[in-house]
Design an enzyme around this catalytic site. Structure first.
Site, PDB file in Angstrom:
ATOM      1  CG  MET A  75      -1.911  -1.144   1.227  1.00  0.00           C
ATOM      2  SD  MET A  75      -2.862  -1.260  -0.304  1.00  0.00           S
ATOM      3  CE  MET A  75      -3.458  -2.919  -0.160  1.00  0.00           C
ATOM      4  CB  CYS A  76       4.452   1.988   0.022  1.00  0.00           C
ATOM      5  SG  CYS A  76       4.837   1.692   1.742  1.00  0.00           S
ATOM      6  CG  HIS A  77       0.947   6.653  -2.025  1.00  0.00           C
ATOM      7  ND1 HIS A  77       0.554   6.435  -0.728  1.00  0.00           N
ATOM      8  CD2 HIS A  77      -0.181   6.922  -2.724  1.00  0.00           C
ATOM      9  CE1 HIS A  77      -0.759   6.558  -0.654  1.00  0.00           C
ATOM     10  NE2 HIS A  77      -1.229   6.849  -1.843  1.00  0.00           N
ATOM     11  CG  MET A 114       5.944   2.423   5.315  1.00  0.00           C
ATOM     12  SD  MET A 114       6.153   1.357   6.775  1.00  0.00           S
ATOM     13  CE  MET A 114       6.653  -0.177   6.025  1.00  0.00           C
ATOM     14  CD  GLU A 115       8.888   5.332   1.239  1.00  0.00           C
ATOM     15  OE1 GLU A 115       8.031   5.100   0.373  1.00  0.00           O
ATOM     16  OE2 GLU A 115       8.570   5.710   2.390  1.00  0.00           O
ATOM     17  CG  ASP A 129      23.481 -12.386   0.409  1.00  0.00           C
ATOM     18  OD1 ASP A 129      23.324 -13.618   0.360  1.00  0.00           O
ATOM     19  OD2 ASP A 129      23.867 -11.713  -0.564  1.00  0.00           O
TER      20      ASP A 129
END
Length: 160
Positions: A75-77, A114-115, A129
């Protein structure tokens, strides 16, 4: 179901409409922690990890993740970011724990929390990793929003 912002009247997912929101300068900083064994700490700090510059690659991964958050979080723009900066530092007295702090900036109608969280998380995953051949016992610890500014909800700063 109308009280939920990410669901329509039929109870199905939707992206929130931000058309009427004001454009403001927005910034967010998030942190992720990764605890590593001494061998990995030495490999990173001495530059001897066979896969290469661990923190350099993690920095690029964080920037790429911030730019592509909308492709990972449903749902992130999609946002036009004006800046992404990542800093690494070893915490003293914390069993070889690396702090990753990602700061993301934009001028837009929605925030960049969120970013920033995605950037810090991607950096921690990239470190795992790149070092997993040495020891798989690394622990990615808490990831949290440290602070944010801008927008209707105002500023936020996490308690230390």
């Amino acid at each position: 179901m109308s009280e939920f912002t990410h669901f329509n009247e039929e109870g199905r997912a939707k992206m929130v409409d931000i058309s009427d929101k004001s454009v403001t300068k927005r910034t967010a900083t998030a942190q992720a922690l990764i605890e590593v064994p001494e061998s990995i700490y030495l490999g990173i700090t001495e530059g001897t990890v066979k896969k290469g510059d661990v923190l350099g690659v993690a920095q690029v991964a964080a920037i790429m993740a911030a730019k592509n958050t909308h492709q990972i979080i449903p749902m992130c723009h999609p946002l036009s970011l004006s800046g992404v900066d990542v800093h690494f530092h070893w915490l003293s007295g914390e069993n070889y724990t690396l702090s990753i702090e990602a700061t993301v900036k934009t001028t837009g109608k929605t925030g960049v929390e969120m970013e920033a969280l995605t950037a810090a998380s991607a950096a921690a995953l990239t470190i795992y990793d790149m070092c997993k051949a040495l020891d798989k016992g690394m622990i990615i610890k808490e990831t949290k929003l440290l602070e944010k500014s801008g927008g209707k909800s105002g500023d936020y700063k996490a308690d230390k």
